[in-house]
Design an enzyme around this catalytic site. Structure first.
Site, PDB file in Angstrom:
ATOM      1  N   GLY A   1       0.595   0.231  -5.286  1.00 25.05           N
ATOM      2  CA  GLY A   1      -0.718  -0.571  -5.096  1.00 25.05           C
ATOM      3  C   GLY A   1      -1.528  -0.072  -6.409  1.00 25.05           C
ATOM      4  O   GLY A   1      -1.913   1.011  -6.627  1.00 25.05           O
TER       5      GLY A   1
ATOM      6  N   TYR B   1      13.639  -2.909  -4.230  1.00 25.19           N
ATOM      7  CA  TYR B   1      12.785  -3.158  -5.066  1.00 25.19           C
ATOM      8  C   TYR B   1      11.512  -2.281  -5.114  1.00 25.19           C
ATOM      9  O   TYR B   1      11.082  -1.856  -5.873  1.00 25.19           O
ATOM     10  CB  TYR B   1      12.324  -4.729  -4.956  1.00 25.19           C
ATOM     11  CG  TYR B   1      11.006  -4.936  -6.134  1.00 25.19           C
ATOM     12  CD1 TYR B   1      11.103  -5.001  -7.399  1.00 25.19           C
ATOM     13  CD2 TYR B   1       9.624  -4.887  -5.258  1.00 25.19           C
ATOM     14  CE1 TYR B   1      10.033  -5.136  -8.085  1.00 25.19           C
ATOM     15  CE2 TYR B   1       8.422  -5.192  -5.950  1.00 25.19           C
ATOM     16  CZ  TYR B   1       8.930  -5.014  -7.440  1.00 25.19           C
ATOM     17  OH  TYR B   1       7.568  -5.316  -8.362  1.00 25.19           O
TER      18      TYR B   1
ATOM     19  N   ASN C   1      -0.779   1.250   5.690  1.00 22.31           N
ATOM     20  CA  ASN C   1       0.145   0.350   4.984  1.00 22.31           C
ATOM     21  C   ASN C   1       1.078  -0.542   6.004  1.00 22.31           C
ATOM     22  O   ASN C   1       1.492   0.160   6.936  1.00 22.31           O
ATOM     23  CB  ASN C   1       1.227   1.615   4.439  1.00 22.31           C
ATOM     24  CG  ASN C   1       2.311   0.641   3.707  1.00 22.31           C
ATOM     25  OD1 ASN C   1       3.559   1.265   3.508  1.00 22.31           O
ATOM     26  ND2 ASN C   1       2.130  -0.509   3.139  1.00 22.31           N
ATOM     27  N   GLY C   2       0.803  -1.668   5.627  1.00 20.63           N
ATOM     28  CA  GLY C   2       1.649  -2.680   6.608  1.00 20.63           C
ATOM     29  C   GLY C   2       0.704  -3.672   6.760  1.00 20.63           C
ATOM     30  O   GLY C   2      -0.351  -3.528   6.797  1.00 20.63           O
TER      31      GLY C   2
ATOM     32  N   CYS D   1       0.819  -1.145  -0.046  1.00 22.91           N
ATOM     33  CA  CYS D   1      -0.126  -0.175   0.188  1.00 22.91           C
ATOM     34  C   CYS D   1       0.831   1.303  -0.054  1.00 22.91           C
ATOM     35  O   CYS D   1       2.033   1.315   0.471  1.00 22.91           O
ATOM     36  CB  CYS D   1      -0.999   0.099   1.488  1.00 22.91           C
ATOM     37  SG  CYS D   1      -1.997  -1.484   1.491  1.00 22.91           S
TER      38      CYS D   1
END
Ligand code: AMP
Length: 462
Positions: A36, A251, A110-111, A10
């Site tokens: 996302g 990445y 996020n997470g 996210c």
């Protein structure tokens, strides 16, 4: 109903006070699109009244001009989300907006929370009704149950009960609150634009709207912004060792940002140089696997003196919805996305550089494709150590038995992908390439199995 486990990748954004809060949030999400691609959403606050708009799809498709026109007010938060097919449903899109005895509150998270399954089961037993399969909803249920007078205290009470990764922004009638878990797994940065304070997963979101990057939200910190843009900072949680995600740098993050005190682009180039130093090869041409291998390939070429060419061209317009023809032409596979440049590759000893090798299926197809384009030799170089363990903190990795390096040696993987040679950067090399931050501050569980937060057995993938 099962949880949407470990699959969320996210991006989050928040701003207050700014006259065009929703428009800037839209642009911020646009910059975070790589985090996302399945759903996007926005909550705006107009004179204490919160309105939510979210849909499945890319940011540019989700928000029409008309939708943005209706999202008036001078505070907003936004979210982009990716989940694997099947679990991708509108009810899991964020922000999540609820009304409780604390008033309206919206969350963009996020997470991944590692104990969300247990908390949800216990809440359901005591009568809670969930409307999504997202772990993030647990946080809002816990907030709603808190009897704390101030919303920030209720948020602290709720977050003290969850473990795992959260970089989150909350919006209430009058406050914008950003918080990062005590380990700081996922990033969260802070900026200003005039009086306004902004938060975003990555600094590229600030660049787009000319906001000035101030600093990162610290692991374990809660930053509260009031209606006038005044900031208060608290460290309400028990202190834990910092464990920022090294794979964001390798990445996931866009290279044009600053994260964890480090330039992602510079780090990736340094990784490529380290990779060349540790694993040289006699070759004619460096070819990046686009786009993920580009920065490391630049570094590999610089260190080795071997020229780099874009010998693989990527089609940037391939959607996730593409369907291969069932009958006529089978197995387009990776060719839908990548095409080799025969005139560059033919007769050459080629070094392919990519950032990671997960299942090995992509590399196998690319090696084959490059050979078919006439390469004399194909050497694969990976600017990360072997991926041996799944991530439980918010990067989409397959289960352990799908990770080829969890059960195969480098020689075996090399044979599987049918390369002439295969080499990875070492774990030491991965850390010594950092320039602005230290090894101890990072989570590298996907490469080492050293999990900072243990995963409860009944919720864990294998
Ligand atoms: P694989 O076929 O599973 O080995 O895929 C390796 C490719 O996937 C590399 O090009 C990586 O850049 C890319 N990759 C690695 N991690 C992820 C991720 N979490 N989501 C999407 N792509 C990824």
């Amino acid at each position: 109903m099962a949880f949407d486990k470990f699959k969320d990748e996210c991006g989050v954004f928040g701003i207050q006070p700014y006259c065009e809060a929703a428009n800037l949030t839209y642009l911020g999400l646009y910059a975070l699109q790589h985090r996302g691609q399945e759903s996007a959403g926005l909550v705006a606050a107009e004179q204490g009244r919160l309105t939510c708009y979210k849909r499945m799809g890319l940011v540019a498709d989700v928000f029409s001009e008309a939708a943005l026109r209706d999202l008036t007010g001078d505070a907003a938060i936004g979210h982009v989300r990716y989940s694997t097919a099947g679990e991708s449903r509108l009810e899991n899109a964020q922000p999540i907006l609820i009304t409780s005895h604390h008033g309206q509150i919206a969350l963009a998270h996020n997470g991944n929370l590692v104990n969300a399954v247990q908390i949800r089961e216990s809440l359901e037993r005591s009568g809670s009704i969930f409307s999504s399969t997202s772990d993030s909803e647990v946080i809002l249920h816990l907030i709603a149950r808190s009897s704390a007078a101030e919303i920030e205290d209720a948020i602290v009470e709720a977050l003290a009960q969850v473990s795992g990764a959260y970089s989150a922004v909350f919006l209430t009638a009058d406050k914008l609150i950003a918080v990062r878990d005590p380990h700081g797994f996922r990033p969260l940065a802070m900026a200003e634009l005039g009086e306004a304070k902004l938060f975003a997963s990555e600094t590229c979101a600030f660049d787009l709207i000319d906001a000035k990057f101030l600093r990162e939200v610290e692991p374990g910190e809660m930053v509260i912004v009031n209606e006038r843009g005044m900031v208060r900072s608290l460290f309400p949680f028990e202190k834990k060792p910092t464990r920022q995600c090294i794979f964001e740098h390798i990445y996931f993050a866009r290279p044009d940002g600053l994260m964890f005190g480090e330039s992602t682009q510079a780090y990736r180039e340094a990784l490529g140089m380290k990779l060349a130093e540790e694993n040289p090869v006699d070759a004619d041409l460096i070819v990046p696997v686009p786009d993920s291998g580009v920065c490391a390939a630049i570094g590999y070429s610089r260190q080795s003196g071997i020229p780099l060419s874009f010998g693989l061209i990527r089609n940037h317009y391939v959607g996730r919805t593409f369907i291969e023809p069932k009958q006529s032409i089978r197995h387009f596979g990776v060719k839908i996305k990548l095409n080799p440049v025969r005139s560059l590759i033919e007769g050459k000893r080629v070094v392919l550089v990519d950032d990671s090798l997960v299942r090995g299926t992509t590399s196998r197809k690319i090696v084959k494709m490059v050979r078919q384009a006439g390469a004399k030799e194909v050497h694969m170089r990976i600017s990360a150590p072997p991926t041996t363990h799944p991530c439980y903190y918010g990067i989409d990795t397959p289960t352990r038995n799908e990770l080829i390096a969890s059960s195969h040696s480098i020689d075996e993987i090399c044979r599987y992908i049918e390369a002439d040679s295969l080499a990875y950067v070492s774990r030491e090399g991965m850390f010594s390439s950092l320039q602005g931050s230290r090894q101890e501050q990072y989570c590298d569980a996907c490469f080492s199995g050293n999990y900072a937060v243990p995963f409860p057995k009944n919720g864990a993938p294998v």
